[in-house]
Scaffold this active site. Structure first.
Site, PDB file in Angstrom:
ATOM      1  N   SER A 124       7.322  -4.047  -5.471  1.00  0.00           N
ATOM      2  CA  SER A 124       7.310  -3.247  -4.151  1.00  0.00           C
ATOM      3  C   SER A 124       6.063  -4.263  -3.629  1.00  0.00           C
ATOM      4  CB  SER A 124       6.959  -1.725  -4.299  1.00  0.00           C
ATOM      5  OG  SER A 124       6.321  -1.392  -3.120  1.00  0.00           O
ATOM      6  N   TYR A 148       1.930   5.701  -7.614  1.00  0.00           N
ATOM      7  CA  TYR A 148       3.320   5.126  -7.565  1.00  0.00           C
ATOM      8  C   TYR A 148       3.273   3.743  -7.629  1.00  0.00           C
ATOM      9  CZ  TYR A 148       7.176   2.750  -5.346  1.00  0.00           C
ATOM     10  OH  TYR A 148       8.300   1.869  -5.231  1.00  0.00           O
ATOM     11  N   LYS A 152       3.960   0.087 -10.599  1.00  0.00           N
ATOM     12  CA  LYS A 152       4.529  -1.028 -10.180  1.00  0.00           C
ATOM     13  C   LYS A 152       3.750  -2.069 -10.630  1.00  0.00           C
ATOM     14  CE  LYS A 152       8.451   0.572  -8.713  1.00  0.00           C
ATOM     15  NZ  LYS A 152       9.544   0.580  -9.312  1.00  0.00           N
ATOM     16  N   ASN A 198      10.329   8.438   4.862  1.00  0.00           N
ATOM     17  CA  ASN A 198      10.096   7.071   5.291  1.00  0.00           C
ATOM     18  C   ASN A 198      10.743   7.125   6.581  1.00  0.00           C
ATOM     19  OD1 ASN A 198      10.644   6.367   1.826  1.00  0.00           O
ATOM     20  ND2 ASN A 198       8.965   5.539   3.100  1.00  0.00           N
TER      21      ASN A 198
HETATM   22  P1  NAD Z   1      16.268   5.890  -5.850  1.00  0.00           P
HETATM   23  O1  NAD Z   1      15.604   7.135  -6.201  1.00  0.00           O
HETATM   24  O2  NAD Z   1      17.625   6.036  -4.689  1.00  0.00           O
HETATM   25  O3  NAD Z   1      16.996   5.164  -6.955  1.00  0.00           O
HETATM   26  C1  NAD Z   1      16.247   5.322  -8.295  1.00  0.00           C
HETATM   27  C2  NAD Z   1      17.425   5.753  -9.313  1.00  0.00           C
HETATM   28  O4  NAD Z   1      16.708   5.894 -10.676  1.00  0.00           O
HETATM   29  C3  NAD Z   1      17.843   7.172  -9.098  1.00  0.00           C
HETATM   30  O5  NAD Z   1      19.401   7.228  -8.867  1.00  0.00           O
HETATM   31  C4  NAD Z   1      17.224   8.060  -9.929  1.00  0.00           C
HETATM   32  O6  NAD Z   1      18.284   9.061 -10.282  1.00  0.00           O
HETATM   33  C5  NAD Z   1      17.165   7.111 -11.228  1.00  0.00           C
HETATM   34  N1  NAD Z   1      16.190   7.427 -12.106  1.00  0.00           N
HETATM   35  C6  NAD Z   1      14.832   7.699 -12.232  1.00  0.00           C
HETATM   36  N2  NAD Z   1      14.314   7.982 -13.213  1.00  0.00           N
HETATM   37  C7  NAD Z   1      15.116   7.552 -14.142  1.00  0.00           C
HETATM   38  C8  NAD Z   1      15.209   7.897 -15.619  1.00  0.00           C
HETATM   39  N3  NAD Z   1      14.148   7.691 -16.194  1.00  0.00           N
HETATM   40  N4  NAD Z   1      16.422   7.380 -16.108  1.00  0.00           N
HETATM   41  C9  NAD Z   1      17.537   7.267 -15.778  1.00  0.00           C
HETATM   42  N5  NAD Z   1      17.517   7.148 -14.263  1.00  0.00           N
HETATM   43  C10 NAD Z   1      16.377   7.102 -13.482  1.00  0.00           C
HETATM   44  O7  NAD Z   1      15.496   4.665  -5.310  1.00  0.00           O
HETATM   45  P2  NAD Z   1      15.570   3.235  -4.809  1.00  0.00           P
HETATM   46  O8  NAD Z   1      15.100   3.552  -3.106  1.00  0.00           O
HETATM   47  O9  NAD Z   1      17.024   2.884  -4.776  1.00  0.00           O
HETATM   48  O10 NAD Z   1      14.745   2.319  -5.274  1.00  0.00           O
HETATM   49  C11 NAD Z   1      15.024   1.742  -6.531  1.00  0.00           C
HETATM   50  C12 NAD Z   1      13.896   1.061  -7.229  1.00  0.00           C
HETATM   51  O11 NAD Z   1      13.267   0.100  -6.220  1.00  0.00           O
HETATM   52  C13 NAD Z   1      12.801   2.052  -7.668  1.00  0.00           C
HETATM   53  O12 NAD Z   1      12.146   1.778  -8.819  1.00  0.00           O
HETATM   54  C14 NAD Z   1      11.929   2.030  -6.424  1.00  0.00           C
HETATM   55  O13 NAD Z   1      10.297   2.254  -6.824  1.00  0.00           O
HETATM   56  C15 NAD Z   1      11.943   0.577  -6.013  1.00  0.00           C
HETATM   57  N6  NAD Z   1      11.504   0.270  -4.535  1.00  0.00           N
HETATM   58  C16 NAD Z   1      12.236   1.024  -3.702  1.00  0.00           C
HETATM   59  C17 NAD Z   1      11.826   0.826  -2.343  1.00  0.00           C
HETATM   60  C18 NAD Z   1      12.278   1.609  -1.222  1.00  0.00           C
HETATM   61  O14 NAD Z   1      11.964   1.711  -0.172  1.00  0.00           O
HETATM   62  N7  NAD Z   1      13.315   2.207  -1.320  1.00  0.00           N
HETATM   63  C19 NAD Z   1      10.865   0.045  -1.937  1.00  0.00           C
HETATM   64  C20 NAD Z   1      10.034  -0.637  -3.119  1.00  0.00           C
HETATM   65  C21 NAD Z   1      10.697  -0.698  -4.414  1.00  0.00           C
HETATM   66  C1  UD1 Z   2       6.239   3.433   2.031  1.00  0.00           C
HETATM   67  C2  UD1 Z   2       5.212   3.818   1.154  1.00  0.00           C
HETATM   68  C3  UD1 Z   2       5.284   2.405   0.104  1.00  0.00           C
HETATM   69  C4  UD1 Z   2       6.833   2.409  -0.484  1.00  0.00           C
HETATM   70  C5  UD1 Z   2       7.605   2.431   0.823  1.00  0.00           C
HETATM   71  C6  UD1 Z   2       9.073   2.248   0.523  1.00  0.00           C
HETATM   72  C7  UD1 Z   2       3.282   4.855   1.892  1.00  0.00           C
HETATM   73  C8  UD1 Z   2       1.910   4.679   2.296  1.00  0.00           C
HETATM   74  N1  UD1 Z   2       3.879   3.562   1.670  1.00  0.00           N
HETATM   75  O1  UD1 Z   2       5.780   2.641   2.925  1.00  0.00           O
HETATM   76  O2  UD1 Z   2       4.492   2.351  -0.847  1.00  0.00           O
HETATM   77  O3  UD1 Z   2       7.022   1.271  -0.909  1.00  0.00           O
HETATM   78  O4  UD1 Z   2       7.271   3.405   1.886  1.00  0.00           O
HETATM   79  O5  UD1 Z   2       9.379   3.287   0.050  1.00  0.00           O
HETATM   80  O6  UD1 Z   2       3.828   5.916   1.737  1.00  0.00           O
HETATM   81  N2  UD1 Z   2       6.180   6.473  10.119  1.00  0.00           N
HETATM   82  C9  UD1 Z   2       6.154   7.140  11.055  1.00  0.00           C
HETATM   83  N3  UD1 Z   2       6.784   8.571  11.030  1.00  0.00           N
HETATM   84  C10 UD1 Z   2       7.479   8.680  10.034  1.00  0.00           C
HETATM   85  C11 UD1 Z   2       7.250   8.097   8.903  1.00  0.00           C
HETATM   86  C12 UD1 Z   2       6.842   6.775   8.874  1.00  0.00           C
HETATM   87  O7  UD1 Z   2       5.436   6.782  12.121  1.00  0.00           O
HETATM   88  O8  UD1 Z   2       8.014  10.056   9.895  1.00  0.00           O
HETATM   89  C13 UD1 Z   2       5.298   5.059   9.903  1.00  0.00           C
HETATM   90  C14 UD1 Z   2       4.456   4.741   9.147  1.00  0.00           C
HETATM   91  O9  UD1 Z   2       3.263   5.255   9.430  1.00  0.00           O
HETATM   92  C15 UD1 Z   2       4.631   3.504   9.115  1.00  0.00           C
HETATM   93  C16 UD1 Z   2       6.022   3.074   9.152  1.00  0.00           C
HETATM   94  O10 UD1 Z   2       6.524   4.149   9.935  1.00  0.00           O
HETATM   95  O11 UD1 Z   2       3.792   2.418   9.910  1.00  0.00           O
HETATM   96  C17 UD1 Z   2       7.015   2.860   8.215  1.00  0.00           C
HETATM   97  O12 UD1 Z   2       6.761   3.884   7.159  1.00  0.00           O
HETATM   98  P1  UD1 Z   2       7.630   4.131   5.745  1.00  0.00           P
HETATM   99  O13 UD1 Z   2       9.183   3.966   6.195  1.00  0.00           O
HETATM  100  O14 UD1 Z   2       7.352   5.331   5.335  1.00  0.00           O
HETATM  101  O15 UD1 Z   2       7.089   2.713   4.988  1.00  0.00           O
HETATM  102  P2  UD1 Z   2       5.764   2.440   4.537  1.00  0.00           P
HETATM  103  O16 UD1 Z   2       4.846   3.479   4.845  1.00  0.00           O
HETATM  104  O17 UD1 Z   2       5.846   1.112   4.676  1.00  0.00           O
END
Ligand code: NAD
Ligand code: UD1
Length: 337
Positions: A124, A148, A152, A198
């Site tokens: 991430s 979290y 990573k 988010n």
């Molecule tokens: P998500 O929660 O939708 O997907 C994660 C999946 O992993 C889920 O289906 C959950 O049921 C499964 N899971 C969790 N722990 C498990 C375990 N121990 N065994 C088997 N399954 C398990 O999340 P996502 O948004 O698809 O994210 C996927 C990956 O990407 C994660 O590792 C997350 O940290 C990383 N990531 C996500 C974002 C984002 O904004 N979505 C950003 C940066 C990194």
């Molecule tokens: C967040 C996480 C980051 C994670 C990423 C994807 C934090 C501090 N960071 O990132 O670790 O990898 O999500 O899962 O939580 N915002 C609003 N109103 C809302 C929600 C968000 O104004 O209800 C703003 C936030 O202040 C930010 C932007 O929208 O400026 C994006 O927020 P968000 O979608 O939560 O992502 P990140 O904060 O970038």
């Protein structure tokens, strides 16, 4: 030969399964459905017309992993499984360290037992220290501030040590910026449990009438309009990045990190306004206090992924809004319908 996708029923995992299947790979998924539904995989099958072999269970369970590696010819692994809620990780750090670290360590050990040494890991942008200047490049200072993000960072370190110890391994650390959007079909998308943390899922739930108004966290940041700016990337572009990363691991050795972003920042109000323009639906908002830990502006320099993986993001903010809305309006309660 198959690709094992851990967490493949989740948001990014399900979209990646579609792109892997469409690129001609067979896909095996292991997911404990902690944050997802098996329905997502049925929809992946509907989109692609191909089948996904699914094991419901925990990646921390080495016996299950051994069964999967014994029953399938796994060529490489994409490891998405993990917990991802920043706020929850601050309240329950051990839950995050245990799940994210133990699952990864179990997976690496069983991969080693079966001689499978090609891995793509979901890292991430949160691994970058907050005092870097944007755009962020892969060689910049690392330093996460919440449990979290630390999981990573620690996993990246573990994977670097692993590759240094055995040159047969190849690991791609993919540092995602802010994935949003949904598949064009409207069949799969993000289905957060409870109130979304988010921005994009929050906006789309206001639009569909589940939430009253958007709270804009601060309008005194050093950005064009004072609201926080992020590098939003369409989840389908992100998924395609995994196909390229798998190809890279299959032909290389060593460990390398890649930013998967667009290289462009969009502010909270710009994203909200783009969503309203694209959908024609109002999203009322109020300015609320800043959220702890948020930065002014975060965006990637994605040039390394282009140079080494031959990947770049193609879809626009308008595509992200349009596709999010198609998914949200067709599935107001996500997969719970
Ligand atoms: P998500 O929660 O939708 O997907 C994660 C999946 O992993 C889920 O289906 C959950 O049921 C499964 N899971 C969790 N722990 C498990 C375990 N121990 N065994 C088997 N399954 C398990 O999340 P996502 O948004 O698809 O994210 C996927 C990956 O990407 C994660 O590792 C997350 O940290 C990383 N990531 C996500 C974002 C984002 O904004 N979505 C950003 C940066 C990194
Ligand atoms: C967040 C996480 C980051 C994670 C990423 C994807 C934090 C501090 N960071 O990132 O670790 O990898 O999500 O899962 O939580 N915002 C609003 N109103 C809302 C929600 C968000 O104004 O209800 C703003 C936030 O202040 C930010 C932007 O929208 O400026 C994006 O927020 P968000 O979608 O939560 O992502 P990140 O904060 O970038």
């Amino acid at each position: 030969m198959s690709i094992l996708v851990t967490g493949g029923a989740g948001f990014i995992g399900s979209h990646t399964c579609v792109e892997m299947l469409e690129a001609g790979y067979d896909v095996v998924v292991v997911d404990n459905l902690y944050n997802s539904c098996a329905e997502a995989l049925h929809r992946v099958e509907k989109i692609t017309g191909k089948s996904v072999k699914f094991y419901e269970g925990d990646v921390c369970d080495r016996a299950l992993l051994r069964t999967i590696f014994s029953e399938n010819e796994i060529e490489a692994v994409i490891h998405f499984a993990g917990y991802k809620a920043v706020g929850e990780s601050v309240k329950k750090p051990m839950m995050y360290y245990e799940n994210n670290l133990i699952s990864t360590i179990a997976l690496i050990n069983v991969m080693e037992e079966y001689g499978v040494r090609k891995l793509v890991f979901s890292s991430s942008a949160t691994v970058y220290a907050g005092d870097n200047t944007v755009p962020l490049t892969e060689d910049m200072k690392l330093g996460a501030i919440n449990p979290y993000g630390k999981t990573k960072l620690f996993i990246e370190e573990i994977l670097r040590d692993l590759c240094a110890s055995n040159s047969d391994w190849c690991v791609a650390l993919l540092r995602y910026f802010n994935p949003i959007g949904a598949h064009k079909s409207g069949l799969i998308g993000e289905s957060p449990k409870g109130i979304p943390n988010n921005l994009m899922p929050y906006i789309s739930q206001v639009a569909v009438g589940k939430l009253e108004k958007l709270n804009v966290f601060g309008n005194d940041y050093e950005t064009r309009d004072g609201t926080g700016s992020r590098d939003y990337i369409h989840v389908v572009d992100l998924a395609k990045g995994h196909v390229k990363a798998i190809e890279w691991t299959l032909g290389n050795t060593g460990c390398d990190a890649f930013n998967l972003g667009t290289g462009k920042g969009t502010t909270v109000l710009e994203l909200r306004n783009a969503f309203v323009d694209v959908t024609g639906i109002d999203v009322p908002y109020v300015i609320a206090p800043r959220r702890a830990g948020d930065l002014d502006e975060v965006y990637a320099l994605p040039d390394k992924a282009k140079r080494v993986l031959n990947w770049q993001a193609e879809l626009t903010i308008q595509d992200m809004c349009e596709d999010t809305w198609r998914w949200q309006s067709n599935n107001p309660s996500g997969y719970d319908e």
